[in-house]
Design a protein around this motif. Structure first.
Motif, PDB file in Angstrom:
ATOM      1  N   TYR A   1      30.720  -2.555  42.682  1.00  0.00           N
ATOM      2  CA  TYR A   1      30.701  -4.064  42.188  1.00  0.00           C
ATOM      3  C   TYR A   1      30.956  -4.975  43.622  1.00  0.00           C
ATOM      4  N   PRO A   2      30.709  -6.068  43.981  1.00  0.00           N
ATOM      5  CA  PRO A   2      31.165  -6.855  45.204  1.00  0.00           C
ATOM      6  C   PRO A   2      32.550  -6.806  45.305  1.00  0.00           C
ATOM      7  N   ALA A   3      32.802  -6.844  46.974  1.00  0.00           N
ATOM      8  CA  ALA A   3      34.113  -6.935  47.346  1.00  0.00           C
ATOM      9  C   ALA A   3      34.466  -8.257  47.515  1.00  0.00           C
TER      10      ALA A   3
ATOM     11  N   ASP B   1      33.254  -0.697  51.441  1.00  0.00           N
ATOM     12  CA  ASP B   1      32.469  -0.554  52.446  1.00  0.00           C
ATOM     13  C   ASP B   1      32.545  -2.201  52.842  1.00  0.00           C
ATOM     14  N   TRP B   2      33.042  -2.613  53.861  1.00  0.00           N
ATOM     15  CA  TRP B   2      33.028  -4.104  54.197  1.00  0.00           C
ATOM     16  C   TRP B   2      31.980  -4.497  55.130  1.00  0.00           C
ATOM     17  N   GLY B   3      31.002  -3.517  55.494  1.00  0.00           N
ATOM     18  CA  GLY B   3      29.944  -3.748  55.990  1.00  0.00           C
ATOM     19  C   GLY B   3      28.847  -4.364  54.916  1.00  0.00           C
ATOM     20  N   LYS B   4      29.092  -3.698  53.677  1.00  0.00           N
ATOM     21  CA  LYS B   4      28.025  -3.943  52.649  1.00  0.00           C
ATOM     22  C   LYS B   4      28.777  -4.756  51.747  1.00  0.00           C
TER      23      LYS B   4
END
Length: 233
Positions: free
Chosen positions: A131-133, A114-117
């Protein structure tokens, strides 16, 4: 009336060439086939393909079918499908699906970004992990393609952020020399690349001026497996 636009175009082209801003285009759609060996004996065949999806995303897939030996007896099949978007020359991950089917074992993994989040979700059927992208992140399936494009652009040492089970892991690869390689697709003066950050026995041989994929790949993590290029179209 046409001199000024022509002058601006010529000047922009010259400045781009001088400053190195002319970037290589992403590869076109393709289908490649490989012979798969385990411990030096034929085990199966693999089909790898790249195609645009028409919504700014691309699909990169690998399908391996067991055709000989134990793999054929167990009916072993492996399917990996990645959706990504181009970030320069990097296939930045959007989703990834892995499925291994055999008579005695089934394994699957679903990865969604989810690139928005700026968040990665990994689900293997036992509860999702998040986990963070990281920008420019790939996953295990598109790693070989990302390495090939980096070699085409002249890189000798490559660091890739790769989404794995519980985190984004930086995997490092290095050109370690040139070697003559003979595979079913022919003979190549290939560039050898080895993974340097982990002792997992990953080596790949590329002809980057011809193909974005390796002509040969060897990996000892999980068994002595080799893929040799048969055709590329």
């Amino acid at each position: 009336m046409t001199i000024r636009p022509l002058f601006r175009f010529t000047l922009a082209l010259a400045l781009s060439a001088v400053s190195g801003l002319v970037l290589a285009a992403p590869p076109k759609a393709f289908t490649a086939t490989y012979r798969v060996l385990r411990d030096g004996s034929p085990m199966g065949e693999a089909t790898v393909s790249l195609k645009p999806l028409g919504n700014g995303q691309w699909e990169y897939s690998k399908h391996v079918r067991g055709t000989s030996g134990l793999a054929a007896m167990l009916g072993a099949n492996l399917d990996e499908v990645s959706h990504f978007r181009w970030k320069g020359d990097v296939p930045e991950a959007v989703s990834y699906d892995y499925r291994l089917d055999a008579a005695i074992k089934t394994k699957q993994r679903h990865v969604m970004v989810d690139w928005g989040k700026h968040q990665v979700t990994v689900d293997e059927g036992k509860g999702a992990v998040t986990y963070p992208a990281q920008p420019g992140m790939v996953e295990r399936n598109t790693t070989a393609l990302a390495i090939g494009l980096a070699l085409r652009d002249g890189q000798k040492q490559i660091a890739l952020p790769v989404a794995v089970k519980q985190e984004v892991e930086t995997q490092r690869f290095k050109v370690t020399g040139k070697e003559k390689v003979t595979v079913p697709a022919g003979g190549f003066d290939a560039v050898r690349v080895d993974r340097t950050d982990a002792d997992r026995g990953f080596s790949a041989w590329y002809a980057p001026e011809r193909y974005p994929l390796p002509v040969k790949l060897s990996q000892k993590d999980g068994g002595d497996l080799t893929m040799e290029l048969v055709s590329f179209r």
